[in-house]
Design an enzyme around this catalytic site. Structure first.
Site, PDB file in Angstrom:
ATOM      1  N   HIS A  70     -64.788   5.713  21.774  1.00 19.95           N
ATOM      2  CA  HIS A  70     -65.129   6.126  20.410  1.00 19.95           C
ATOM      3  C   HIS A  70     -66.548   6.678  20.315  1.00 19.95           C
ATOM      4  O   HIS A  70     -66.884   7.374  19.356  1.00 19.95           O
ATOM      5  CB  HIS A  70     -64.910   4.973  19.412  1.00 19.95           C
ATOM      6  CG  HIS A  70     -65.949   3.904  19.411  1.00 19.95           C
ATOM      7  ND1 HIS A  70     -65.784   2.707  20.068  1.00 19.95           N
ATOM      8  CD2 HIS A  70     -67.144   3.834  18.813  1.00 19.95           C
ATOM      9  CE1 HIS A  70     -66.842   1.947  19.867  1.00 19.95           C
ATOM     10  NE2 HIS A  70     -67.690   2.615  19.110  1.00 19.95           N
ATOM     11  N   ASP A 115     -60.193   1.869  24.469  1.00 18.28           N
ATOM     12  CA  ASP A 115     -61.523   2.345  24.082  1.00 18.28           C
ATOM     13  C   ASP A 115     -62.480   2.365  25.275  1.00 18.28           C
ATOM     14  O   ASP A 115     -63.458   1.610  25.337  1.00 18.28           O
ATOM     15  CB  ASP A 115     -62.065   1.458  22.953  1.00 18.28           C
ATOM     16  CG  ASP A 115     -63.317   2.024  22.313  1.00 18.28           C
ATOM     17  OD1 ASP A 115     -63.576   3.234  22.464  1.00 18.28           O
ATOM     18  OD2 ASP A 115     -64.034   1.242  21.647  1.00 18.28           O
ATOM     19  N   SER A 228     -72.245  -0.177  20.783  1.00 19.99           N
ATOM     20  CA  SER A 228     -70.965   0.212  21.368  1.00 19.99           C
ATOM     21  C   SER A 228     -71.141   0.833  22.755  1.00 19.99           C
ATOM     22  O   SER A 228     -72.098   1.554  23.013  1.00 19.99           O
ATOM     23  CB  SER A 228     -70.251   1.237  20.490  1.00 19.99           C
ATOM     24  OG  SER A 228     -69.765   0.640  19.326  1.00 19.99           O
TER      25      SER A 228
END
Length: 269
Positions: A70, A115, A228
């Site tokens: 992402h 992801d 992230s």
């Protein structure tokens, strides 16, 4: 009131939004010592106001960085750079161009499935024995109670929009699978993103075969926006990749990580 889902803005803004609550500069953490995470990288993207922090990641080998899909979804290689070698992200000693972006072919931005992504570097990175090193990948999933070290330059609080310049670190326990499933089961997930904001409509689905949770049950420690793609490390080996969570280190909402063991073969291609 429903709590927000946090995911890295690399995917949504292509600028500097990052981790789930997917982590400000790591919530409830402390400053990382120089050389303590020599595999850590800062992924930056080119936007309207120049190059900005998007996500974390880590050096897999001389030519490859691992991060969350992402973070780089729909980004061209020319719009990305990787910086590393140091703990102050404004003064990292090494910068590399990105020559290729390979997201997992089955990544789903709405559900956060698969992801994981790889970035190819040019020129190659070189280990130096102290502040730069390649991270080994586990082939075995972590077990409940294992303590994972997580690092990142994300927000230190969910309501703090300023990112730290110094790398932050936390140590969090891996959550039992049943507790992870209970935290993100049923109606708990029907919160619709950030109620009208850029993340509105995300509907992450917990899959404990490819994901795991980590964080104290009462919250207080975890990742946040900007973390992230960063690594979760147990005994010097990367076991997880920061993916998403509900809020930043909120009680009853452990961080969710992509399982390196599950994706080991793909990440090692």
């Amino acid at each position: 009131m429903l709590r927000r889902l946090i995911v890295s803005a690399g995917a949504v803004l292509a600028l500097a939004f990052a981790s789930t609550s997917p982590a400000a500069a790591i919530v409830g953490g402390s400053a990382a010592a120089p050389g303590s995470a020599p595999y850590q990288v800062d992924i930056v993207a080119q936007g309207l106001f120049g190059w900005s922090h998007v996500c974390g990641g880590f050096l897999r080998d001389a030519n490859t960085v691992v991060t969350a899909a992402h973070c780089v979804n729909d980004k061209a290689a020319s719009e990305l750079q990787v910086k590393y070698d140091g703990v102050d992200r404004t003064r990292l000693a090494q910068t590399r161009s990105v020559s290729g972006v390979l997201g997992h072919p089955d990544f789903n931005l709405l559900t956060m499935a698969n992801d994981v992504a790889l970035l190819k570097l040019t020129p190659a990175a070189t280990e130096n024995g102290s502040t730069v090193a390649f991270a080994p990948l586990t082939a075995t999933a972590p077990t409940a109670g294992d303590v994972a070290t997580v690092t990142g330059w994300g927000r230190t609080r969910e309501d703090n929009t300023t990112l730290p310049t110094g790398l932050r670190t936390i140590r969090v326990p891996v959550t039992a699978t049943a507790d992870c499933e209970a935290a993100y089961s049923g109606l708990n997930l029907n919160f619709g993103g950030d109620e009208g904001g850029l993340l509105d409509g995300l509907d992450p689905g917990l899959d404990t075969t490819s994901m795991f949770c980590a964080g104290p049950a009462d919250g207080g420690q975890g990742f946040c926006t900007g973390d992230s793609g960063g690594p979760a490390v147990v005994n010097g080996i990367v076991v997880g990749i920061v993916s998403w969570s509900r809020g930043c280190a909120s009680a009853g909402s452990p961080g969710v990580y992509s399982s390196v063991a599950y994706f080991h073969d793909w990440l090692s291609q």
